[in-house]
Design an enzyme around this catalytic site. Structure first.
Site, PDB file in Angstrom:
ATOM      1  N   HIS A   1      12.629  21.558 -39.720  1.00 58.54           N
ATOM      2  CA  HIS A   1      11.460  20.855 -40.260  1.00 58.54           C
ATOM      3  C   HIS A   1      10.796  21.673 -41.354  1.00 58.54           C
ATOM      4  O   HIS A   1      11.027  22.871 -41.465  1.00 58.54           O
ATOM      5  CB  HIS A   1      10.432  20.509 -39.178  1.00 58.54           C
ATOM      6  CG  HIS A   1       9.852  21.690 -38.457  1.00 58.54           C
ATOM      7  ND1 HIS A   1      10.409  22.224 -37.314  1.00 58.54           N
ATOM      8  CD2 HIS A   1       8.757  22.451 -38.707  1.00 58.54           C
ATOM      9  CE1 HIS A   1       9.676  23.242 -36.904  1.00 58.54           C
ATOM     10  NE2 HIS A   1       8.672  23.420 -37.731  1.00 58.54           N
TER      11      HIS A   1
ATOM     12  N   HIS B   1       5.233  26.298 -43.677  1.00 61.04           N
ATOM     13  CA  HIS B   1       6.464  27.024 -43.343  1.00 61.04           C
ATOM     14  C   HIS B   1       7.663  26.092 -43.333  1.00 61.04           C
ATOM     15  O   HIS B   1       7.519  24.873 -43.312  1.00 61.04           O
ATOM     16  CB  HIS B   1       6.340  27.766 -42.003  1.00 61.04           C
ATOM     17  CG  HIS B   1       6.180  26.906 -40.785  1.00 61.04           C
ATOM     18  ND1 HIS B   1       4.957  26.566 -40.264  1.00 61.04           N
ATOM     19  CD2 HIS B   1       7.092  26.313 -39.983  1.00 61.04           C
ATOM     20  CE1 HIS B   1       5.125  25.820 -39.181  1.00 61.04           C
ATOM     21  NE2 HIS B   1       6.397  25.637 -38.989  1.00 61.04           N
TER      22      HIS B   1
ATOM     23  N   GLU C   1      10.205  30.023 -39.980  1.00 62.05           N
ATOM     24  CA  GLU C   1      10.325  29.911 -38.531  1.00 62.05           C
ATOM     25  C   GLU C   1      11.807  29.762 -38.218  1.00 62.05           C
ATOM     26  O   GLU C   1      12.514  29.038 -38.926  1.00 62.05           O
ATOM     27  CB  GLU C   1       9.542  28.666 -38.061  1.00 62.05           C
ATOM     28  CG  GLU C   1       9.608  28.405 -36.567  1.00 62.05           C
ATOM     29  CD  GLU C   1       8.812  27.147 -36.169  1.00 62.05           C
ATOM     30  OE1 GLU C   1       8.564  26.282 -37.028  1.00 62.05           O
ATOM     31  OE2 GLU C   1       8.462  27.053 -34.982  1.00 62.05           O
TER      32      GLU C   1
HETATM   33 CO    CO Z   1       7.212  24.792 -37.200  1.00 65.64          CO
END
Ligand code: CO
Length: 134
Positions: A7, A79, A130
């Protein structure tokens, strides 16, 4: 080592307005807002054919995205999340390469119930990264 883009997270000052923009203007499939108090965010998931967008609004007084929104009052990309097969092996490889893992270096359970770690933006082209074990 990294696999699919899981994502992209976008911090927003107004989740309702952001969800409306993605639903009505961009024509995307948008979830109901969900509170994730342990992560200090309210989140809306935008489902795209090949990945997800997460719209994040601060929740509570110590939200990890509050400072980001102070610096980016109209919102911004917060992020990117890449998938890995083995998060501990990935962490050890990244640390051996000199990358900084945020926090205590131990994976935490992320917004999707899977272990995640965050990597210092200065080590990755100015972008908070991440990694999530899938
Ligand atoms: Co995230």
């Amino acid at each position: 080592m990294i696999g699919r883009l899981n994502h992209v997270a976008i911090a927003v000052p107004d989740l309702t307005a952001a969800a409306r923009t993605y639903r009505d203007t961009l024509g995307a499939k948008v979830s109901e807002p969900q509170a994730l108090p342990e992560h200090g965010v309210m989140v809306v998931f935008v489902e795209l054919p090949n990945t997800k967008i997460e719209l994040l609004e601060p929740l509570g007084t110590s939200s990890p995205i509050a400072k980001f929104l102070e610096n980016n009052p109209s919102g911004g990309m917060h992020h990117v999340c890449y998938e890995v097969d083995d998060i501990l092996a990935a962490r050890d490889r990244l640390k051996a390469a000199g990358a900084r893992v945020l926090g205590d270096g131990e994976p935490k359970i992320g917004a999707h119930g899977k272990p995640v770690l965050f990597l210092h933006p200065k080590d990755f082209c100015g972008t908070l990264v991440e990694i999530e074990q899938v």
